[in-house]
Write a protein that holds these residues in place. Structure first.
Motif, mmCIF file in Angstrom:
data_model
loop_
_atom_site.group_PDB
_atom_site.id
_atom_site.type_symbol
_atom_site.label_atom_id
_atom_site.label_comp_id
_atom_site.label_asym_id
_atom_site.label_seq_id
_atom_site.Cartn_x
_atom_site.Cartn_y
_atom_site.Cartn_z
ATOM 1 N N THR A 584 25.265 3.148 39.153
ATOM 2 C CA THR A 584 25.067 3.612 40.524
ATOM 3 C C THR A 584 25.479 2.508 41.491
ATOM 4 O O THR A 584 25.354 1.318 41.193
ATOM 5 C CB THR A 584 23.596 3.994 40.785
ATOM 6 O OG1 THR A 584 22.743 2.943 40.303
ATOM 7 C CG2 THR A 584 23.235 5.292 40.094
ATOM 8 N N ALA A 621 29.112 6.909 46.208
ATOM 9 C CA ALA A 621 29.872 7.188 44.990
ATOM 10 C C ALA A 621 30.702 5.972 44.612
ATOM 11 O O ALA A 621 31.330 5.331 45.462
ATOM 12 C CB ALA A 621 30.773 8.404 45.197
ATOM 13 N N ASP A 624 34.291 6.078 45.711
ATOM 14 C CA ASP A 624 34.485 5.802 47.127
ATOM 15 C C ASP A 624 34.348 4.310 47.417
ATOM 16 O O ASP A 624 35.079 3.758 48.247
ATOM 17 C CB ASP A 624 33.480 6.597 47.964
ATOM 18 C CG ASP A 624 33.811 8.078 48.012
ATOM 19 O OD1 ASP A 624 34.997 8.427 47.848
ATOM 20 O OD2 ASP A 624 32.887 8.884 48.193
ATOM 21 N N ASP A 640 28.755 7.738 36.895
ATOM 22 C CA ASP A 640 28.048 7.791 38.173
ATOM 23 C C ASP A 640 27.365 9.151 38.327
ATOM 24 O O ASP A 640 28.053 10.177 38.424
ATOM 25 C CB ASP A 640 29.039 7.560 39.315
ATOM 26 C CG ASP A 640 28.388 7.528 40.687
ATOM 27 O OD1 ASP A 640 27.156 7.649 40.757
ATOM 28 O OD2 ASP A 640 29.128 7.361 41.676
ATOM 29 N N LEU A 642 25.904 10.424 40.828
ATOM 30 C CA LEU A 642 25.993 11.014 42.160
ATOM 31 C C LEU A 642 27.057 12.106 42.218
ATOM 32 O O LEU A 642 26.862 13.149 42.843
ATOM 33 C CB LEU A 642 26.305 9.924 43.189
ATOM 34 C CG LEU A 642 26.192 10.319 44.662
ATOM 35 C CD1 LEU A 642 24.830 10.907 44.994
ATOM 36 C CD2 LEU A 642 26.486 9.114 45.556
ATOM 37 N N GLY A 643 28.175 11.896 41.528
ATOM 38 C CA GLY A 643 29.235 12.887 41.568
ATOM 39 C C GLY A 643 28.922 14.143 40.789
ATOM 40 O O GLY A 643 29.592 15.172 40.959
ATOM 41 N N GLY A 648 27.587 16.422 45.372
ATOM 42 C CA GLY A 648 28.686 15.562 44.974
ATOM 43 C C GLY A 648 29.929 16.340 44.637
ATOM 44 O O GLY A 648 31.046 15.971 45.024
ATOM 45 N N ILE A 652 33.495 15.994 46.634
ATOM 46 C CA ILE A 652 34.732 15.628 45.955
ATOM 47 C C ILE A 652 35.819 16.667 46.218
ATOM 48 O O ILE A 652 36.972 16.343 46.487
ATOM 49 C CB ILE A 652 34.478 15.460 44.442
ATOM 50 C CG1 ILE A 652 33.570 14.245 44.206
ATOM 51 C CG2 ILE A 652 35.785 15.310 43.679
ATOM 52 C CD1 ILE A 652 33.071 14.122 42.790
ATOM 53 N N LEU A 658 31.264 10.416 49.577
ATOM 54 C CA LEU A 658 30.011 10.860 48.971
ATOM 55 C C LEU A 658 28.985 9.746 49.091
ATOM 56 O O LEU A 658 29.118 8.686 48.478
ATOM 57 C CB LEU A 658 30.257 11.224 47.505
ATOM 58 C CG LEU A 658 29.059 11.730 46.691
ATOM 59 C CD1 LEU A 658 28.369 12.891 47.386
ATOM 60 C CD2 LEU A 658 29.532 12.148 45.307
#
Length: 670
Positions: A584, A621, A624, A640, A642-643, A648, A652, A658
């Motif tokens: 993360t 993200a 990013d 990750d 988050l995606g 997320g 994307i 994100l």
């Protein structure tokens, strides 16, 4: 004795008018006042009726360079129409001067007006083509004080465009080579400035070099082989605007109420450059002529760059030798502020009263960061450093060829940026199962002789009360030892790890405002280590500043980073598919990086009303973060979480950055 009060009142009235007519000047005053760069008794209210120190205010603001009428008669600023100079009677010049002017007429095509984008001030001066780079690129010369309306000098001497304070949009600049008498709006063909390749320090000659790109660009003006001579016939080409700093009747007679269009103003060199003397001339100029070329009428070659003047006395120019050296790539060695800081460190010896120095042999046996620390075949490699930054990294005297750039300490490593005098990235192994608690007392900081001492900051460099000396690797993170009998067993290895964090190579310049957002930032690693979604109680944490050319200069003559990033990597909870990573990423920021990503991806609607808030922590993200910093984080993007969320996935697909603003730690997406 002559009463100078009328002159003072006239000058003060000029300041009042400029404040009333120029939002950009008010913005400049506000910015310098907030930054503490104006003496308290010079900070003007919105109404300046009580202001009686106009000339000193101008000096502090850096706008004291006048554009001046030097001779009240005999120096007509000739109108340019369709790239041709319209002659007038020239009784103050020798016979044949009109022919010389027509011979130099070809130069007017290469002179343009410097116009601003997203700024309250529509334009600010004059620029001219000084160098050609192939068919589709040119270098334009203008003044530093023109470019600084919309830009700031970076550490490498280039310029970086600032942002509008309310919209957050970046400023920009263009060159319009027409803007002549009777030109139609449709004739305008501004060429965008793609880069500011050089922006002089305040202690250097008043020069800026702009790069433009396009088709059918004007040719470069040739530079004279030698400097201007006294009494030489010369001319400046530029865009004089009405200027309250000059006598109104003189302006009316010379300009006939026609301003802000291209003019060719002949004159003479008053004083040649050399022997401690400045290059001066008497060509008629007004505000807007800043950056005009000073051209010798005998051969049409540039002998200087006009930058300032004083009404009734003289105008000044940067000499051609300086211009030639800048075009050849020579740069002043150091800015005045940076040189002073370096000299202070040198004269103070290698350490201040409370600082120490560790020789290279002190670090014998330090293993540094372990990429295999997580075990079970899991590898956590260093993020890849952008190729453009690698040449600026330090090479420690004990550098391991297999681990380039790494300053190895106990349980952590540092890759150090020499020019910025702080870490570019740190990496630490954390063993949450075998922590050793070491009480913090009597901090003593050290320099590390494995890299040049003059590339490291010291206690005196953190004297600014707004600047904090921040650990990049937290003091507690490497304080562990599997051989310790418990948290209170302070072993030699744990003590070394603790003390190793107190090296200036592990310290970053941080603005004190960041303290507003540090509570969450500092608790991230502990929170994630304790999370039920991870196991093993081990983590690898990478941390670094986000370095920008437009970071504010607040200490030691160096820019202070406004944002920091963090990447936390650990083993994920097993799900029968074998060991895998969990990664993360986080950002401590007011939102600059997020705004830049929105702009880069042309998400203009996301920038409408965008306001930089207080410092706070964002989860971002990893992909990013990699795009924004240039760091190679490809090894961690697939891990990750988050995606993988619904939000997320939508972000994307739509190309949105994100990120999740964190108010509490339990908002982290794990």
């Amino acid at each position: 004795m002559t009463d100078s009060r009328p002159d003072q009142e006239q000058r003060l009235e000029g300041v009042r008018r400029r404040l009333a007519d120029s939002p950009a000047l008010r913005e400049l005053i506000d910015r310098k006042a907030k930054a503490g760069e104006l003496p308290a008794d010079l900070v003007p209210p919105r109404s300046v009726d009580a202001l009686d120190r106009g000339s000193e205010l101008e000096s502090v603001l850096g706008v004291d360079s006048l554009e001046a009428i030097v001779r009240r008669v005999g120096r007509p600023p000739l109108v340019v129409r369709n790239d041709a100079v319209e002659l007038e009677e020239l009784p103050d010049f020798p016979a044949g001067t009109d022919a010389l002017i027509k011979g130099a007429e070809r130069t007017v095509r290469s002179v343009g007006r410097v116009e601003f984008v997203n700024h309250a001030m529509a334009w600010g001066g004059t620029g001219w083509v000084i160098h050609e780079e192939g068919d589709s690129a040119r270098i334009v010369a203008t003044n530093r004080h023109v470019a600084k309306v919309v830009a700031q000098r970076g550490l490498d001497g280039s310029g970086v465009f600032l942002r509008a304070p309310f919209t957050g949009l970046p400023y920009g600049a263009e060159l319009d080579f027409k803007e002549e008498v009777d030109s139609n709006p449709g004739d305008a063909a501004p060429v965008r400035v793609t880069a500011i390749t050089y922006l002089a320090d305040d202690a250097a000659p008043d020069v800026a070099l702009l790069r433009i790109e396009g088709d059918d660009l004007p040719s470069a003006l040739p530079l004279a082989d030698a400097g201007a001579e006294s009494e030489q016939l010369v001319a400046i080409i530029g865009y004089p605007a009405y200027d309250s700093r000059n006598d109104a009747s003189d302006q009316a007679r010379y300009f006939r109420d026609l301003y802000e269009v291209k003019r060719f103003a002949p004159g003479r060199v008053m004083q040649a450059l050399g022997d401690g003397r400045a290059l001066t001339h008497d060509c008629t100029s007004l505000g807007g002529n800043s950056g005009s070329p000073l051209i010798g009428l005998d051969d049409g070659r540039v002998v200087g760059l006009h930058y300032a003047g004083q009404y009734g006395i003289a105008n000044s120019a940067v000499g051609v030798d300086t211009l030639r050296r800048l075009i050849d790539g020579e740069r002043p060695a150091l800015s005045a502020g940076f040189e002073a800081s370096r000299e202070r460190r040198a004269t103070a010896g290698t350490e201040s009263a409370s600082d120490g120095v560790h020789r290279p042999d002190f670090f014998d046996g330090r293993a540094g960061y372990d990429v295999d620390f997580l075990g079970a075949g899991l590898v956590a490699p260093w993020p890849g450093v952008p190729a453009a930054l690698e040449p600026g990294l330090a090479h420690p005297s004990d550098e391991d060829a297999a681990r380039p750039f790494e300053l190895r300490y106990t349980h952590f490593g540092v890759k150090y940026h020499l020019a910025r005098r702080q870490p570019l990235i740190t990496a630490v192994n954390i063993d949450g199962e075998h922590p050793v608690r070491i009480k913090r007392e009597g901090d003593k900081w050290f320099r590390d002789e494995r890299i040049p001492l003059d590339a490291q900051l010291g206690r005196d460099d953190y004297g600014d009360p707004e600047i904090d000396r921040g650990h990049m690797v937290r003091r507690e993170d490497p304080n562990w030892d599997p051989d310790a009998s418990g948290p209170s067993d302070v072993t030699q290895r744990a003590r070394l790890a603790n003390d190793d964090t107190f090296h200036y190579t592990n310290s970053a310049l941080q603005h004190s405002r960041m303290n507003q957002g540090k509570q969450l930032w500092q608790g991230l690693e502990n929170y994630i280590l304790d999370s039920a979604r991870t196991e093993g109680f081990k983590a690898c944490v990478f941390t670094g500043p986000i370095l920008r050319n437009d970071d504010p200069m607040l200490a030691a003559g160096l820019p202070v980073p406004q944002e920091f990033w963090k990447l936390v990597v650990m083993p994920a909870t097993t799900d029968g598919a074998g060991p895998r990573l969990h990664a993360t990423a986080y950002l401590l920021s007011q939102g600059e990086l997020i705004r830049d990503l929105l702009q880069k991806r042309s998400r203009v609607e996301g920038l409408e009303g965008f306001v930089l808030g207080a410092y706070r922590t964002f989860q971002i993200a990893i992909a990013d973060l990699a795009e924004a910093t240039g760091m190679d984080l490809a090894a961690y993007v697939p891990f990750d979480p988050l995606g993988a969320t619904r939000i997320g996935t939508e972000a994307i697909e739509s190309g949105e950055p994100l990120f999740v603003p964190l108010g509490t730690l339990d908002q982290i997406v794990t």
